[in-house]
Design an enzyme around this catalytic site. Sequence first.
Site, PDB file in Angstrom:
ATOM      1  N   LYS A   1      32.034  -0.739 -16.044  1.00  0.00           N
ATOM      2  CA  LYS A   1      31.547  -1.473 -17.318  1.00  0.00           C
ATOM      3  C   LYS A   1      30.342  -0.764 -17.795  1.00  0.00           C
ATOM      4  O   LYS A   1      29.570   0.019 -17.209  1.00  0.00           O
ATOM      5  CB  LYS A   1      30.881  -2.893 -16.555  1.00  0.00           C
ATOM      6  CG  LYS A   1      32.102  -3.594 -15.819  1.00  0.00           C
ATOM      7  CD  LYS A   1      31.646  -4.918 -15.061  1.00  0.00           C
ATOM      8  CE  LYS A   1      30.646  -4.274 -13.893  1.00  0.00           C
ATOM      9  NZ  LYS A   1      30.172  -5.524 -13.005  1.00  0.00           N
TER      10      LYS A   1
ATOM     11  N   THR B   1      22.783 -13.723 -19.765  1.00  0.00           N
ATOM     12  CA  THR B   1      23.866 -12.980 -19.030  1.00  0.00           C
ATOM     13  C   THR B   1      23.733 -12.990 -17.405  1.00  0.00           C
ATOM     14  O   THR B   1      24.282 -12.050 -16.940  1.00  0.00           O
ATOM     15  CB  THR B   1      23.618 -11.522 -19.665  1.00  0.00           C
ATOM     16  OG1 THR B   1      22.285 -11.141 -19.464  1.00  0.00           O
ATOM     17  CG2 THR B   1      23.971 -11.402 -21.380  1.00  0.00           C
TER      18      THR B   1
ATOM     19  N   GLY C   1      24.590 -13.271 -13.937  1.00  0.00           N
ATOM     20  CA  GLY C   1      25.998 -13.609 -13.429  1.00  0.00           C
ATOM     21  C   GLY C   1      27.270 -13.002 -13.870  1.00  0.00           C
ATOM     22  O   GLY C   1      28.326 -13.338 -13.556  1.00  0.00           O
ATOM     23  N   THR C   2      27.115 -12.213 -15.014  1.00  0.00           N
ATOM     24  CA  THR C   2      28.145 -11.504 -15.806  1.00  0.00           C
ATOM     25  C   THR C   2      29.142 -10.816 -14.894  1.00  0.00           C
ATOM     26  O   THR C   2      30.423 -10.833 -14.794  1.00  0.00           O
ATOM     27  CB  THR C   2      27.847 -10.823 -16.973  1.00  0.00           C
ATOM     28  OG1 THR C   2      26.983  -9.811 -16.540  1.00  0.00           O
ATOM     29  CG2 THR C   2      27.364 -11.711 -18.075  1.00  0.00           C
ATOM     30  N   GLY C   3      28.441 -10.016 -13.971  1.00  0.00           N
ATOM     31  CA  GLY C   3      29.208  -9.311 -13.047  1.00  0.00           C
ATOM     32  C   GLY C   3      30.194  -9.913 -12.157  1.00  0.00           C
ATOM     33  O   GLY C   3      31.291  -9.544 -11.725  1.00  0.00           O
ATOM     34  N   CYS C   4      29.489 -11.063 -11.587  1.00  0.00           N
ATOM     35  CA  CYS C   4      30.037 -11.816 -10.358  1.00  0.00           C
ATOM     36  C   CYS C   4      31.080 -12.517 -11.179  1.00  0.00           C
ATOM     37  O   CYS C   4      32.547 -12.744 -10.446  1.00  0.00           O
ATOM     38  CB  CYS C   4      29.035 -12.866  -9.917  1.00  0.00           C
ATOM     39  SG  CYS C   4      27.519 -12.190  -9.198  1.00  0.00           S
TER      40      CYS C   4
END
Length: 270
Positions: free
Chosen positions: A175, A207, A209-212
Amino acid sequence: MQGRVFIIAGSDSGGGAGIQADVKTVTALGGYAATAITAITVQDTLGVHAIHEVPLDIVRGQIGVVLDDIGADAVKTGMLHSTEIIEMVADEIGLRAPDAALVVDPVMVAKGGTALLQADAVVALKRALIPLATLITPNAPEAAALTGRRIETLEDQKAAADALLGLGCDAVLLKGGHIPGETIFDVLATQDQLEVMSSPRIETPNTHGTGCTLASAIAAFLAQGADLREAVEAARDYVHMAILTAPGLGKGHGPLNHAWTVQGLDEEEA
């Protein structure tokens, strides 16, 4: 098909990331979420204030009983803070869910800068868990830690994604949200091809928690029968809209709107 997604990760008391974001995401996308909690964090939109590690035998117990009873079509891992946890999780997945798709989000640092993975655990992550993965979803700093490379451009992303494939996983989604620019580039690399996916950067503090959320969305789509590219593309679209419709909660990095799909359906039916 309501795919079963088993999530192994830490808890976020603020609800924006971790297990809470994972369960919301899988549920919003029509899947069934079950969990094993690895750590309890004292967390809000301003950062992580404390971490309590769940004892190893309790984490192992959660994994064993759920996978033996309910099973899983996909497994998603998030915060695995120590070598012992990583090695145990790898063993349990290999034993109890060898045929499930495995999405590994190599969570290392929280949005506010708190370390969520012990330094010596990076070696265990590379040796024990990543080789089992259907997909790993590192951001640029995480990929840099895993490869020892500087990642500052799209070409750096491509080179690092190729290097990460060398660790034995089936695919890498590297990412680019941490790399400056008006457009965000994500690199999806498999053993056969490399594809660059792009989206306009949304200027917002919401933003957290975007990865989770992205990794759990991919797992949810894989569990329901999508192929890898379809799952990644649909998950990116979901996260994009969840950011655009974020509720604006908290005083720091706010959470996404994980329920936007449900809300949108309700509005259309109304």
